[in-house]
Enzyme design. Structure first.
Site: not given
Ligand code: DGJ
Length: 744
Positions: A485, A555
């Site tokens: 991430d 997301d």
């Molecule tokens: C952002 C990601 O896109 C989410 O899926 C998740 O992993 C969060 N970060 C976790 O902090």
């Protein structure tokens, strides 16, 4: 480029010669040279004009071998205001000699001279597959090597440049493109992708007018705001006013994608003489690469391709190319395991018992991989602390990760883990120990986003630390998959450990080190698979995709929003890498309520994941998800690697949408269809399929939904494509899916 590249022939003047003949070194002897690359259904040609500049000659549908490409002749001066140098479409133009269009390369020499005019020196074949062209400034010792490689199957051309300083003193590179593309005057429209967090992958389409449209990221990474992809369609419409949208399945399209995960820019300009020129590479904003004597700088690769089957044809070529040449394990990357991810269920509240309980439930659905998301490390309770401290939190996992991993394995799944290696919370042991490791300007505030700062990966000690902890994590634990991430963009991008005139190299060195870490980890741990995630789809490009098996698309997991997000995504990227989770309803973002079947079918158009809180599911939910996961497994190779047809787009508030994917051997097709909201009792539009073998017989199997009226169980490809079928699909957020299997 890994294979199947083909540089078919090159021509000197009007005579076909082998490469060995292209070693002339004086410009006079070279002025009639023409170079031609053929691949797939396209031809690309450029030549050396009478002044010695490398000039674009042709990019389009494949010409016959016997067709001669006329030699390059510069375009005339336009009155006394636009010089021939500015008007002539060059393959890689230096800023000098009165260039008013976008330059590929802009340089300041140590003595203050800023004039750069690049002329052809020689051409060198690189194996049988690619060609290098050497350019040099007319007087200074600055050399540019242009690399060309064409894929014989798709005709996609990989272009990049290497800038070398053989002057005695350093030079400053202020603007460095990977490549420039040019199209002759015509009516064109531009398609490009923009977005924001939770709203990525919006397809924009507009006529190309005089002036420039710039798409870019100044953020240090690829970004949600725009994606480094473009497509230019030739307008068949004679309309002079009103919106012109590029055709999905017809007409000529030129497209490109830049393989760079840092700040980037693509400018599409229509010049005063109506040529369209596309220039793409490092973003010149805040750029300044000091190139010392003897050093060289390599640009990213800018890929370009051509299709005469509209935007649909263009994206099918790109998908095929990504699978065959870009992704790890190309030319045959495996379909992605169906995964479960804990984020939306437990957020930061992960612990051994809770994750084991979720794993048991996930396994019962038929999931292949269990992924524990954020929260497992350091003092991580929320997003205020812990990033940088990559030890297993002893309160949440008193015996380390092993018991959970063993449990996941015993359930028949492999194990994946979330990391965010490039970031640090100020509330962390790492930051307390190394406050100088973050991007910053000394004495200035350090802007936080999500309470975190960006580690300066351009520093070798930071690079070593990041690679070291990841290596240790993968060595000590049986981890099959990392969700990598990256949850903020850069601010205050200072690098005060190097002299001021070298600090802006950070835009290049950071990304190079990121790629090095990824490459090293994959080498040391050949079984590891990686997802590129940046708060959703903020880091998706053909650069990171050389190291990432998949990406987190957005997301935003609302299944209806996802239809548009996924539609946009597929213009540039293959569904193979498009992770799509099924999450809870009502959805946290829009409060929208949808059935589990609708959510499953929405996600099944890419690489399927489940991200719901399974603790709240009913027995019926498990049965539905299990049945559809099994159906997905059986069709997945077709869905993620077949030829995609966007039959009805969900864009522009369409009440309907539908996609179809046909396996490369034409033996299977999978169709998904969705309603947003039907009105006045109107039914779903006639679905006429595409890409089938008209003479073959196909048997229909429903995954969900049914047809209206009588539809044969078996009919020819011609029947499904011409007669088509009518779905019995009405109401809000309804979904259907079926497959066709070839019988003979
Ligand atoms: C952002 C990601 O896109 C989410 O899926 C998740 O992993 C969060 N970060 C976790 O902090």
């Amino acid at each position: 480029m890994k294979s199947h590249l083909d540089l078919r022939a090159c021509f000197v003047g009007f005579t076909t010669l082998v490469f060995a003949c292209l070693s002339a070194t004086t410009i006079a002897a070279q002025t009639s040279q023409v170079f031609r690359l053929d691949g797939g259904k396209s031809t690309y040609a450029f030549g050396v004009n009478e002044r010695g500049e490398l000039q674009t000659l042709y990019w389009g549908g494949r010409l016959l071998t016997q067709d001669k490409i006329p030699r390059a002749l510069s375009l005339k001066e336009w009155a006394s205001f636009d010089s021939s140098y500015s008007n002539t479409p060059q393959e890689y133009s230096g800023w000098g000699a009165g260039l008013f269009t976008e330059p590929a390369l802009k340089v300041t020499f140590a003595d203050g001279n800023r004039d750069l005019v690049l002329h052809f020196v020689n051409a060198t074949p690189n194996g049988a597959q690619s060609l290098e062209i050497l350019l040099k400034d007319i007087s200074r010792e600055v050399y540019v090597t242009l690399c060309y490689s064409m894929d014989s199957e798709t005709g996609i051309l990989a272009r990049s440049a290497s800038i070398e300083n053989r002057e005695k003193q350093a030079i400053l590179l202020e603007q460095v493109a990977a490549a420039q593309w040019a199209l002759p005057p015509s009516r064109y429209s531009l398609s490009y992708l923009t977005g924001r967090w939770a709203g990525e992958w919006t397809l924009n389409q507009e006529p190309i007018h005089p002036g420039a449209r710039v798409i870019e990221s100044r953020r240090g990474s690829t970004g949600h705001q725009a994606n480094p992809w473009f497509a230019i369609s030739r307008d068949s419409s004679q309309k002079v006013v009103g919106p012109i949208t590029a055709d999905e399945e017809h007409g000529e399209v030129w497209f490109g994608a830049l393989a760079w995960s840092g700040s980037w820019r693509i400018s599409v300009e229509q010049t005063q003489l109506d040529w369209v020129r596309v220039t793409g590479g490092f973003n010149p904003f805040d750029f300044g690469y000091k190139l010392n004597s003897g050093e060289h700088l390599e640009t990213p690769v800018f890929y370009g391709g051509y299709s005469n089957h509209g935007l649909g044809g263009a994206s099918r070529l790109l998908h095929r190319f990504e699978l065959a040449h870009v992704l790890p394990h190309a030319p045959d990357p495996k379909p992605r395991p169906v995964l479960y991810n804990s984020w939306e269920a437990t957020e930061f509240n992960v612990d051994e018992a809770g994750q084991m309980a979720l794993a048991e439930k996930a396994a019962s659905i038929g999931v292949d991989r269990f992924v524990m998301d954020d929260g497992w490390f350091g003092q991580r309770k929320n997003d205020h602390a812990g990033l940088g401290d990559w030890y297993v939190n002893p309160r949440k996992f008193p015996h380390g990760l092993k018991p959970l991993i063993d449990k996941v394995h015993a359930l028949g799944m492999d194990f994946g883990l979330w990391v965010e290696p490039e970031m640090v919370n100020p509330d962390s042991d790492l930051y307390r120990k190394h406050p100088d490791w973050v991007l910053n300007f000394p004495g200035r505030p350090r802007s936080e986003q999500r309470n975190q700062l960006v580690l300066n990966l351009a520093r070798s000690d930071v690079r070593d630390y990041v690679e070291g902890f990841l290596d240790k994590l993968l060595t000590e634990n049986d981890i099959a998959f990392l969700k990598w991430d990256y949850n903020r963009n850069w601010s205050e991008p200072g690098w005060d450990q190097v002299p001021p005139d070298e600090q802006r190299r950070v835009y290049v060195e950071y990304i190079r080190n990121l790629y090095t870490i990824l490459a090293d980890l994959r080498k040391k741990h050949p079984k590891i698979e990686i997802e590129s995630c940046s708060g959703g789809g903020g880091r998706v490009d053909l650069g990171i995709l050389r190291f990432a098996d998949e990406v987190w698309t957005s997301d935003n997991t609302d299944p209806f929003d996802r239809l548009t997000i996924q539609d946009g995504f597929t213009y540039a990227y293959t569904p193979q890498i498009m992770m799509a989770w099924v999450t809870d309803s009502p959805h946290w973002l829009n409060g929208r309520t949808t059935s589990l079947t609708y959510r499953m079918l929405s996600s099944m158009q890419g690489s399927l994941g489940i991200g719901a809180n399974l603790n709240h599911w009913t027995a019926e939910d498990f049965a539905t998800a299990k049945g559809l996961t099994a159906a997905y497994h059986a069709m997945q190779p077709t869905i993620v690697r077949g030829n995609l047809y966007r039959l009805i787009s969900p864009r522009n508030n369409s009440p309907f949408s539908s996609t179809e994917t046909v396996s490369r051997d034409e033996n299977q097709a999978v169709v998904f269809a969705f309603t947003h909201s039907t009105q006045e009792g109107r039914g779903f539009p006639l679905l006429q399929l595409q890409g089938l073998n008209p003479d073959a017989e196909y048997k229909l199997t429903w995954i969900a939904g049914k047809a209206e009226g009588e539809t044969p169980n078996t009919a020819s490809g011609a029947w499904w494509m011409n007669h088509g079928l009518q779905l019995d699909l009405r109401g809000d957020f309804q979904a259907a899916a079926f497959r066709l299997d070839r019988q003979r």
